[in-house]
Scaffold this active site. Structure first.
Site, PDB file in Angstrom:
ATOM      1  N   CYS A  94       2.189 -33.035 -31.143  1.00  0.00           N
ATOM      2  CA  CYS A  94       3.170 -32.336 -31.968  1.00  0.00           C
ATOM      3  C   CYS A  94       3.245 -32.911 -33.356  1.00  0.00           C
ATOM      4  O   CYS A  94       3.396 -32.198 -34.325  1.00  0.00           O
ATOM      5  CB  CYS A  94       4.541 -32.395 -31.320  1.00  0.00           C
ATOM      6  SG  CYS A  94       5.109 -34.073 -31.061  1.00  0.00           S
ATOM      7  N   ASP A 160       5.536 -55.745 -64.798  1.00  0.00           N
ATOM      8  CA  ASP A 160       6.011 -55.246 -63.507  1.00  0.00           C
ATOM      9  C   ASP A 160       4.878 -55.276 -62.494  1.00  0.00           C
ATOM     10  O   ASP A 160       5.027 -55.764 -61.379  1.00  0.00           O
ATOM     11  CB  ASP A 160       6.529 -53.799 -63.654  1.00  0.00           C
ATOM     12  CG  ASP A 160       7.722 -53.720 -64.592  1.00  0.00           C
ATOM     13  OD1 ASP A 160       8.597 -54.598 -64.491  1.00  0.00           O
ATOM     14  OD2 ASP A 160       7.767 -52.802 -65.435  1.00  0.00           O
ATOM     15  N   HIS A 170      -5.084 -66.440 -52.258  1.00  0.00           N
ATOM     16  CA  HIS A 170      -4.723 -66.304 -53.671  1.00  0.00           C
ATOM     17  C   HIS A 170      -3.214 -66.385 -53.863  1.00  0.00           C
ATOM     18  O   HIS A 170      -2.648 -65.773 -54.756  1.00  0.00           O
ATOM     19  CB  HIS A 170      -5.320 -65.032 -54.262  1.00  0.00           C
ATOM     20  CG  HIS A 170      -4.975 -63.795 -53.484  1.00  0.00           C
ATOM     21  ND1 HIS A 170      -5.603 -63.442 -52.324  1.00  0.00           N
ATOM     22  CD2 HIS A 170      -4.041 -62.841 -53.688  1.00  0.00           C
ATOM     23  CE1 HIS A 170      -5.079 -62.332 -51.850  1.00  0.00           C
ATOM     24  NE2 HIS A 170      -4.118 -61.942 -52.656  1.00  0.00           N
ATOM     25  N   GLY A 178     -13.087 -61.913 -47.425  1.00  0.00           N
ATOM     26  CA  GLY A 178     -14.508 -61.858 -47.756  1.00  0.00           C
ATOM     27  C   GLY A 178     -14.940 -60.406 -47.865  1.00  0.00           C
ATOM     28  O   GLY A 178     -14.108 -59.489 -47.824  1.00  0.00           O
ATOM     29  N   GLY A 192       9.933 -59.731 -58.736  1.00  0.00           N
ATOM     30  CA  GLY A 192       8.967 -60.741 -58.298  1.00  0.00           C
ATOM     31  C   GLY A 192       7.586 -60.137 -58.154  1.00  0.00           C
ATOM     32  O   GLY A 192       7.104 -59.467 -59.061  1.00  0.00           O
ATOM     33  N   HIS A 220      -5.403 -45.652 -54.769  1.00  0.00           N
ATOM     34  CA  HIS A 220      -4.722 -45.877 -53.482  1.00  0.00           C
ATOM     35  C   HIS A 220      -3.696 -47.009 -53.619  1.00  0.00           C
ATOM     36  O   HIS A 220      -2.534 -46.875 -53.213  1.00  0.00           O
ATOM     37  CB  HIS A 220      -5.782 -46.212 -52.428  1.00  0.00           C
ATOM     38  CG  HIS A 220      -5.232 -46.622 -51.093  1.00  0.00           C
ATOM     39  ND1 HIS A 220      -5.126 -45.750 -50.035  1.00  0.00           N
ATOM     40  CD2 HIS A 220      -4.763 -47.807 -50.642  1.00  0.00           C
ATOM     41  CE1 HIS A 220      -4.619 -46.388 -48.990  1.00  0.00           C
ATOM     42  NE2 HIS A 220      -4.383 -47.645 -49.332  1.00  0.00           N
ATOM     43  N   GLU A 221      -4.091 -48.119 -54.208  1.00  0.00           N
ATOM     44  CA  GLU A 221      -3.180 -49.267 -54.303  1.00  0.00           C
ATOM     45  C   GLU A 221      -1.960 -48.955 -55.170  1.00  0.00           C
ATOM     46  O   GLU A 221      -0.844 -49.355 -54.845  1.00  0.00           O
ATOM     47  CB  GLU A 221      -3.918 -50.499 -54.855  1.00  0.00           C
ATOM     48  CG  GLU A 221      -5.058 -51.004 -53.971  1.00  0.00           C
ATOM     49  CD  GLU A 221      -4.673 -51.193 -52.517  1.00  0.00           C
ATOM     50  OE1 GLU A 221      -3.524 -51.574 -52.226  1.00  0.00           O
ATOM     51  OE2 GLU A 221      -5.534 -50.927 -51.643  1.00  0.00           O
ATOM     52  N   HIS A 224       0.761 -47.458 -53.319  1.00  0.00           N
ATOM     53  CA  HIS A 224       1.646 -48.440 -52.685  1.00  0.00           C
ATOM     54  C   HIS A 224       2.604 -49.019 -53.728  1.00  0.00           C
ATOM     55  O   HIS A 224       3.802 -49.154 -53.483  1.00  0.00           O
ATOM     56  CB  HIS A 224       0.855 -49.600 -52.079  1.00  0.00           C
ATOM     57  CG  HIS A 224       0.030 -49.249 -50.871  1.00  0.00           C
ATOM     58  ND1 HIS A 224       0.528 -48.531 -49.804  1.00  0.00           N
ATOM     59  CD2 HIS A 224      -1.260 -49.553 -50.539  1.00  0.00           C
ATOM     60  CE1 HIS A 224      -0.418 -48.413 -48.879  1.00  0.00           C
ATOM     61  NE2 HIS A 224      -1.517 -49.018 -49.300  1.00  0.00           N
ATOM     62  N   HIS A 230       0.966 -45.571 -46.092  1.00  0.00           N
ATOM     63  CA  HIS A 230      -0.207 -44.782 -45.710  1.00  0.00           C
ATOM     64  C   HIS A 230       0.200 -43.418 -45.177  1.00  0.00           C
ATOM     65  O   HIS A 230       1.266 -43.257 -44.586  1.00  0.00           O
ATOM     66  CB  HIS A 230      -1.030 -45.540 -44.670  1.00  0.00           C
ATOM     67  CG  HIS A 230      -1.803 -46.656 -45.280  1.00  0.00           C
ATOM     68  ND1 HIS A 230      -2.306 -47.701 -44.571  1.00  0.00           N
ATOM     69  CD2 HIS A 230      -2.147 -46.893 -46.565  1.00  0.00           C
ATOM     70  CE1 HIS A 230      -2.932 -48.530 -45.389  1.00  0.00           C
ATOM     71  NE2 HIS A 230      -2.846 -48.056 -46.611  1.00  0.00           N
ATOM     72  N   ASP A 454     -15.364 -16.445 -59.794  1.00  0.00           N
ATOM     73  CA  ASP A 454     -15.937 -15.981 -61.057  1.00  0.00           C
ATOM     74  C   ASP A 454     -16.939 -16.939 -61.688  1.00  0.00           C
ATOM     75  O   ASP A 454     -17.556 -16.599 -62.684  1.00  0.00           O
ATOM     76  CB  ASP A 454     -14.876 -15.471 -62.057  1.00  0.00           C
ATOM     77  CG  ASP A 454     -13.695 -16.385 -62.246  1.00  0.00           C
ATOM     78  OD1 ASP A 454     -12.633 -15.877 -62.602  1.00  0.00           O
ATOM     79  OD2 ASP A 454     -13.837 -17.593 -62.044  1.00  0.00           O
TER      80      ASP A 454
HETATM   81  N1  0ZB Z   1      -4.614 -51.686 -48.876  1.00  0.00           N
HETATM   82  O1  0ZB Z   1      -3.836 -50.804 -49.559  1.00  0.00           O
HETATM   83  C1  0ZB Z   1      -5.016 -51.408 -47.673  1.00  0.00           C
HETATM   84  O2  0ZB Z   1      -4.742 -50.362 -47.166  1.00  0.00           O
HETATM   85  C2  0ZB Z   1      -5.899 -52.491 -47.057  1.00  0.00           C
HETATM   86  C3  0ZB Z   1      -5.576 -52.823 -45.647  1.00  0.00           C
HETATM   87  C4  0ZB Z   1      -4.210 -53.456 -45.469  1.00  0.00           C
HETATM   88  C5  0ZB Z   1      -4.023 -53.841 -44.036  1.00  0.00           C
HETATM   89  C6  0ZB Z   1      -3.930 -54.593 -46.389  1.00  0.00           C
HETATM   90  C7  0ZB Z   1      -7.341 -52.128 -47.257  1.00  0.00           C
HETATM   91  O3  0ZB Z   1      -7.995 -52.733 -48.086  1.00  0.00           O
HETATM   92  N2  0ZB Z   1      -7.808 -51.130 -46.577  1.00  0.00           N
HETATM   93  C8  0ZB Z   1      -9.135 -50.685 -46.776  1.00  0.00           C
HETATM   94  C9  0ZB Z   1      -9.216 -49.884 -48.069  1.00  0.00           C
HETATM   95  O4  0ZB Z   1     -10.295 -49.568 -48.482  1.00  0.00           O
HETATM   96  C10 0ZB Z   1      -9.562 -49.865 -45.617  1.00  0.00           C
HETATM   97  C11 0ZB Z   1     -11.028 -49.637 -45.589  1.00  0.00           C
HETATM   98  O5  0ZB Z   1     -11.781 -50.619 -45.791  1.00  0.00           O
HETATM   99  O6  0ZB Z   1     -11.460 -48.520 -45.338  1.00  0.00           O
HETATM  100  N3  0ZB Z   1      -8.092 -49.538 -48.719  1.00  0.00           N
HETATM  101  C12 0ZB Z   1      -8.133 -48.882 -49.979  1.00  0.00           C
HETATM  102  C13 0ZB Z   1      -8.300 -47.409 -49.921  1.00  0.00           C
HETATM  103  C14 0ZB Z   1      -7.951 -46.663 -48.815  1.00  0.00           C
HETATM  104  C15 0ZB Z   1      -8.102 -45.272 -48.833  1.00  0.00           C
HETATM  105  C16 0ZB Z   1      -8.618 -44.651 -49.961  1.00  0.00           C
HETATM  106  C17 0ZB Z   1      -8.982 -45.408 -51.059  1.00  0.00           C
HETATM  107  C18 0ZB Z   1      -8.820 -46.776 -51.022  1.00  0.00           C
HETATM  108 ZN    ZN Z   2      -2.673 -60.579 -52.611  1.00  0.00          ZN
HETATM  109 ZN    ZN Z   3      -3.445 -49.139 -48.336  1.00  0.00          ZN
END
Ligand code: 0ZB
Ligand code: ZN
Ligand code: ZN
Length: 494
Positions: A94, A160, A170, A178, A192, A220-221, A224, A230, A454
């Site tokens: 659903c 900001d 970091h 990695g 903060g 994407h970031e 957030h 998500h 078109d």
């Molecule tokens: N950061 O926003 C994320 O979503 C992290 C995972 C979190 C548990 C911190 C991340 O780096 N996710 C990967 C990513 O590429 C997932 C992946 O490797 O596929 N996020 C960025 C992203 C996701 C969707 C569209 C464009 C970019």
């Molecule tokens: Zn960080």
């Molecule tokens: Zn994300």
């Protein structure tokens, strides 16, 4: 402040609560098979779209995908088909149609100011600093074009949104892992480290389809950093897994646009001018304007304005490695090697042709076909081939057709599609004749593009069907619309 993603279970609980529970017994062969189907239907791209360095073998992918599913639903992440997991899988789907869309963080944090500053403290060696600056500005403009926020780049002090490329540990208790896996993370809006956005320096950052595309990951970031969690909409930018899409003329997908506009409202004024290119915004697609009919009295029309959001093309085609967009006796040439967009009068390149209604390239014969009214030309380079123009009937079109709206050669099938009002014909280039069974209804046979076209062209494996001022990027074999763009997104407007 927690890194953004820790909070994603919040909205998932809502979905689970809305679906009725169905009791199950312990796993059987049948249930195992069902679980496999379920995972491949709903979680299949989790592993596939990850960067190649973390792509899993098919052997452990079931368990990994199952873990993702369990994490997603707030279940114990056991990698086992336990009864709770089976129960969630057995629930009616659903939630998947109307409940699942964008999400906000708990308490719906937002920026309570109209100018949000950002600063890039650590750059990546993978790209030039100016490429990073321009990309970040372009990405932020995706948002500032549609919500009443402006972003200001500062070069000292605390902004900001503090942006950095860092590897491993970091200083925020969310060390990077990695290469592969987590590519980046961001904090939800707040004081903060709120809004701060960190990119994993161990990734290889690019502006192409290779490695991790900075434009897409940053987009994407910043979702957030502006307050989005998500989304479960597969085509949304805030879908949890990275998947490369063409970034040219990129527009924020609808789900994400609705998500940020629900927090900040809709922008009514124009955004602050910036030094970088604006990206087309994803306003509800403007109603297509009627095509201006050529005035038979005037042979030279004024050159059209390529940076008009309502830009409508007469025709579009690739020629060699460039794209050509035709409009009112003129055309724009957009080269694949970046040397900008040039405009020319059609007559000045192909004397005798004053206007192009439809055009397509047939690379195998190194020719391009131009349609105007009830006749067509075959050209090679700047030369019209002898014997042309010819009447449309020579193409196999019935006499009732007095004008072709759009044409595109589909390389995977070797067919040229010819669009006339709400129907289209298919021409077999190899055999040099029309396919049987046509014309067909555009709406029925090419679902997702509407009922009229078109201008149409193929680029990098996708088809683009334009009608009015917008166009649909289309996957022909899957008969699926990928996204909607504005025509002028191809025009690199400042
Ligand atoms: N950061 O926003 C994320 O979503 C992290 C995972 C979190 C548990 C911190 C991340 O780096 N996710 C990967 C990513 O590429 C997932 C992946 O490797 O596929 N996020 C960025 C992203 C996701 C969707 C569209 C464009 C970019
Ligand atoms: Zn960080
Ligand atoms: Zn994300």
């Amino acid at each position: 402040m927690e890194p953004a993603l820790a909070v994603k279970t919040v909205m998932i609980v809502v979905i689970v609560a809305l679906c009725g529970a169905v009791p199950t017994t312990s796993p059987s062969h049948e249930e195992l098979a069902k679980a496999q189907d379920y995972l491949s239907e709903f979680f299949s791209d989790v592993g596939v779209s990850a960067p190649s360095s973390v792509r899993r073998s098919s052997l452990d992918s079931f368990e990994d995908t199952l873990k993702k599913m369990q994490e997603y639903f707030g279940l114990e992440v056991s990698g086992q088909l336990d009864s709770n997991t089976l129960e969630v899988m057995a629930r009616p789907r659903c939630g998947y149609t109307d409940v699942t869309r964008y999400g906000h963080f708990e308490g719906r944090p937002r920026w309570d100011k109209t100018v949000v500053t950002y600063r890039i403290t650590d750059y990546t060696p993978d790209l030039s600093q100016s490429d990073v600056d321009v990309t970040i500005a372009k990405v932020l403009k995706l948002y500032s074009d549609i919500i009443p926020l402006d972003f200001q780049h500062i070069h000292s002090g605390t902004a900001d949104i503090m942006i950095m490329f860092k590897a491993r540990d970091h200083g925020d208790f969310a060390p990077f892992d990695g290469e592969g896996g987590v590519l980046a993370h961001a904090f939800s809006p707040g004081q903060g480290n709120g809004g701060d956005t960190h990119f994993d320096e161990d990734e290889s950052w690019t502006l192409t389809s290779a490695g991790s595309n900075l434009f897409l990951v940053a987009a994407h970031e910043f979702g957030h950093a502006l307050g989005l969690t998500h989304s479960q909409v597969k085509t949304a930018l805030m879908y949890p897994t990275y998947q490369y899409v063409n970034t040219e003329g990129y527009m924020l997908p609808d789900d994400d646009r609705q998500g940020v506009q629900a927090i900040y409202g809709v922008r009514t004024t124009s955004s602050q001018p910036t030094t970088t290119n604006p990206q087309p915004t994803n306003k509800p697609v403007p109603t297509p304007q009627p095509r201006p009919e050529p005035d038979p009295e005037t042979t030279s029309e004024p050159p059209p304005d390529r940076c008009n959001r309502n830009l409508i093309f007469d025709a579009a085609t690739s020629i060699q490695r460039s794209l050509y967009f035709f409009k009112d006796g003129h055309f724009w040439k957009r080269s694949s090697s970046w040397d900008g967009i040039s405009m020319h009068k059609i007559q000045s390149v192909w004397p005798g042709i004053s206007r192009v209604d439809a055009a397509y390239e047939y690379k195998k014969r190194n020719t391009v076909i131009f349609f105007e009214g009830d006749h067509y030309w075959r050209i090679r380079g700047n030369a019209v081939l002898p014997g042309y123009p010819k009447p449309l009937s020579d193409f196999g079109l019935p006499p009732s057709v007095t004008k072709v709206d759009a044409a595109v050669y589909v390389s995977v099938t070797g067919r040229t599609l010819l669009f006339v009002q709400n129907r289209y014909w298919s021409y077999n280039e190899r055999r040099g004749r029309m396919d049987g069974g046509y014309p067909k209804s555009i709406r029925r046979e090419l679902p997702g593009i509407g009922s009229r076209v078109d201008a149409a062209f193929e680029n990098r494996g996708y088809l683009y069907f334009s009608y009015g001022s917008s166009q649909t990027e289309y996957h022909y074999q899957r008969r699926r619309a990928i996204r909607t763009l504005l025509n002028y997104g191809w025009m690199d407007c400042n």
